[in-house]
Design an enzyme around this catalytic site. Sequence first.
Site, PDB file in Angstrom:
ATOM      1  N   ASP A 142       0.855  -1.190   0.000  1.00 45.81           N
ATOM      2  CA  ASP A 142       0.000   0.000   0.000  1.00 45.81           C
ATOM      3  C   ASP A 142       0.885   1.233   0.000  1.00 45.81           C
ATOM      4  O   ASP A 142       2.033   1.187   0.477  1.00 45.81           O
ATOM      5  CB  ASP A 142      -0.919  -0.006   1.225  1.00 45.81           C
ATOM      6  CG  ASP A 142      -2.111   0.929   1.066  1.00 45.81           C
ATOM      7  OD1 ASP A 142      -3.196   0.442   0.706  1.00 45.81           O
ATOM      8  OD2 ASP A 142      -1.940   2.143   1.283  1.00 45.81           O
ATOM      9  N   LYS A 188     -22.252   4.089  -4.092  1.00 45.64           N
ATOM     10  CA  LYS A 188     -21.393   4.348  -5.261  1.00 45.64           C
ATOM     11  C   LYS A 188     -21.506   3.228  -6.289  1.00 45.64           C
ATOM     12  O   LYS A 188     -21.366   3.465  -7.491  1.00 45.64           O
ATOM     13  CB  LYS A 188     -19.951   4.595  -4.832  1.00 45.64           C
ATOM     14  CG  LYS A 188     -19.219   3.435  -4.183  1.00 45.64           C
ATOM     15  CD  LYS A 188     -18.292   2.730  -5.150  1.00 45.64           C
ATOM     16  CE  LYS A 188     -17.480   1.648  -4.459  1.00 45.64           C
ATOM     17  NZ  LYS A 188     -16.712   0.823  -5.414  1.00 45.64           N
ATOM     18  N   ALA A 216     -36.988  -1.220   7.784  1.00 44.43           N
ATOM     19  CA  ALA A 216     -37.127   0.194   7.426  1.00 44.43           C
ATOM     20  C   ALA A 216     -36.292   1.060   8.357  1.00 44.43           C
ATOM     21  O   ALA A 216     -36.053   0.715   9.510  1.00 44.43           O
ATOM     22  CB  ALA A 216     -38.594   0.609   7.489  1.00 44.43           C
ATOM     23  N   GLY A 217     -35.849   2.187   7.846  1.00 51.06           N
ATOM     24  CA  GLY A 217     -35.042   3.079   8.667  1.00 51.06           C
ATOM     25  C   GLY A 217     -34.663   4.331   7.919  1.00 51.06           C
ATOM     26  O   GLY A 217     -35.434   4.851   7.100  1.00 51.06           O
ATOM     27  N   LEU A 223     -35.455  -6.115   4.950  1.00 56.46           N
ATOM     28  CA  LEU A 223     -36.761  -5.468   5.028  1.00 56.46           C
ATOM     29  C   LEU A 223     -36.878  -4.689   6.343  1.00 56.46           C
ATOM     30  O   LEU A 223     -37.945  -4.632   6.934  1.00 56.46           O
ATOM     31  CB  LEU A 223     -37.889  -6.495   4.911  1.00 56.46           C
ATOM     32  CG  LEU A 223     -38.102  -7.106   3.531  1.00 56.46           C
ATOM     33  CD1 LEU A 223     -39.251  -8.114   3.567  1.00 56.46           C
ATOM     34  CD2 LEU A 223     -38.378  -6.032   2.480  1.00 56.46           C
ATOM     35  N   THR A 261     -12.366   1.720  -5.740  1.00 60.83           N
ATOM     36  CA  THR A 261     -12.921   2.277  -6.988  1.00 60.83           C
ATOM     37  C   THR A 261     -13.996   3.282  -6.615  1.00 60.83           C
ATOM     38  O   THR A 261     -15.190   3.025  -6.773  1.00 60.83           O
ATOM     39  CB  THR A 261     -13.505   1.165  -7.885  1.00 60.83           C
ATOM     40  OG1 THR A 261     -14.435   0.380  -7.120  1.00 60.83           O
ATOM     41  CG2 THR A 261     -12.410   0.256  -8.405  1.00 60.83           C
ATOM     42  N   PHE A 291     -17.543 -10.298  -1.742  1.00 57.68           N
ATOM     43  CA  PHE A 291     -18.911 -10.120  -1.241  1.00 57.68           C
ATOM     44  C   PHE A 291     -18.886  -9.859   0.266  1.00 57.68           C
ATOM     45  O   PHE A 291     -19.610 -10.488   1.033  1.00 57.68           O
ATOM     46  CB  PHE A 291     -19.760 -11.354  -1.554  1.00 57.68           C
ATOM     47  CG  PHE A 291     -19.766 -11.737  -3.006  1.00 57.68           C
ATOM     48  CD1 PHE A 291     -20.482 -10.998  -3.926  1.00 57.68           C
ATOM     49  CD2 PHE A 291     -19.032 -12.820  -3.450  1.00 57.68           C
ATOM     50  CE1 PHE A 291     -20.482 -11.340  -5.277  1.00 57.68           C
ATOM     51  CE2 PHE A 291     -19.026 -13.175  -4.788  1.00 57.68           C
ATOM     52  CZ  PHE A 291     -19.746 -12.435  -5.699  1.00 57.68           C
ATOM     53  N   CYS A 333     -19.934   1.165  -0.360  1.00 54.93           N
ATOM     54  CA  CYS A 333     -20.246   0.238  -1.454  1.00 54.93           C
ATOM     55  C   CYS A 333     -21.580   0.527  -2.133  1.00 54.93           C
ATOM     56  O   CYS A 333     -21.610   0.924  -3.299  1.00 54.93           O
ATOM     57  CB  CYS A 333     -20.207  -1.206  -0.955  1.00 54.93           C
ATOM     58  SG  CYS A 333     -18.547  -1.801  -0.594  1.00 54.93           S
TER      59      CYS A 333
END
Length: 447
Positions: free
Chosen positions: A30, A272, A261-262, A259, A85, A153, A269
């Site tokens: 890095d 974008k 709600a909020g 499911l 990215t 993932f 991720c």
Amino acid sequence: MRISVIGCGYLGAVHAACMADFGHEVVGVDVDPEKVAKLAAGVPSFHEPGLEPLLRKGVDSGDLTFTTDKAAIAEARVHFIAVGTPQRGGSYAADLSYVWTAVDDILTHARPQSDGPLVIVGKSTVPVGTAQAIADRVAEAGLDAVVVWNPEFLREGFAVQDTLTPDRVVYGLPEDGVASGVARTALDEVYAPILEAGIPRLLVNYPTAELVKVAANSFLATKISFINSMAELCDAAGADVSRLAEAIGHDDRIGPKFLQAGIGFGGGCLPKDIRAFMARAGELGVDQSLTFLREVDSINMRRRDHAVELASTMAGGRLVGVKVAVLGLTFKPDSDDVRDSPALDIAGRLWGRGANVVATDPAGAHAVRALRPDLQIVDSADEALDGAELVMLLTAWKEYVAIDPSHAKSLVAMPRVIDGRNVLDPQRWTDAGWDYRGMGRRAGQSV
């Protein structure tokens, strides 16, 4: 195997540590000296449960090293590209400059190996067509290497688990049969512990592999925005979105996950990725296929507006001078990530409306102090609650969900709470004397 991981941010650091745990010899590279120094000492540069002991194990064994010296990748046979990215400035499209820098670093420093062609493995989330473009550049440079796309993932807060025991592994392979065989054999060796455990392995072409991650994220974002649009309807109609979600979630065609709600989704991720997906569809001439994602994005952003307006309503129509305790600033619990965080955005909007915002977060406080020195950040929930005229729970950290409403009432000036994640027990808080409002639900609605 000897492996290099180029880019040691969230994805790269986790991947490097897990590959070393599989028994490989891994070097992480890095450009950030501070980040590298921490990782080389076995200390993560970000909050992720389970990562630190894995890092220390790898560093202590000598199987895992980190450096800023790009030449350190020379002896590796497999090179993972794990750079960011981000969204390109002034555009929805993805910025691939870090990906191309990583490719150039491999072309400059990687050396041919005696046991076969080098294998360049893309982990970063990229627009469809990128893998083939990289393969073309590698071929033009004359490097004996094959390119494979292997999407990640990872869920923040579960990244180690998702790397060590994923629910599937996807190989995006070149069309050429010989090159495809080389890439498949190399990755099979890298991921031997995963494959031996019976984890499904899917062999697809480049474009399919590139689409898997963005397609999955777009589906999840759509599901979240769907239930949030139902929350808007529930507020207008007097229904309870949590019971609605429970009822439709029993349908196995729908399922209960995502499911909740909020105040909407955020992080580095989903926002974008769906925007880059729309941009790439436009470049390919099929922008109409993803126009629905514009509404998904719009619904998501509207939840932040709704939370601020609800705060104003509960405070009597104006926020100027009202002390608001904000519990949670990261985009999700078990993470210190505040990128595109709905919680932080809402805190900033409240401050902009004149509220006296006092906020806290178990992991994100340090980052927010640097990003938003104008906000008052304290170290504990009790400090934030002290004298508050309105409480807003915006990130569902376990310690906030578990707060005793009677204790909290003894600290605040006015017992009014907005449950931005629908994780509190409305009746319990109401019984303790609080004026409770959730996202698409109120106390006393459910039977």
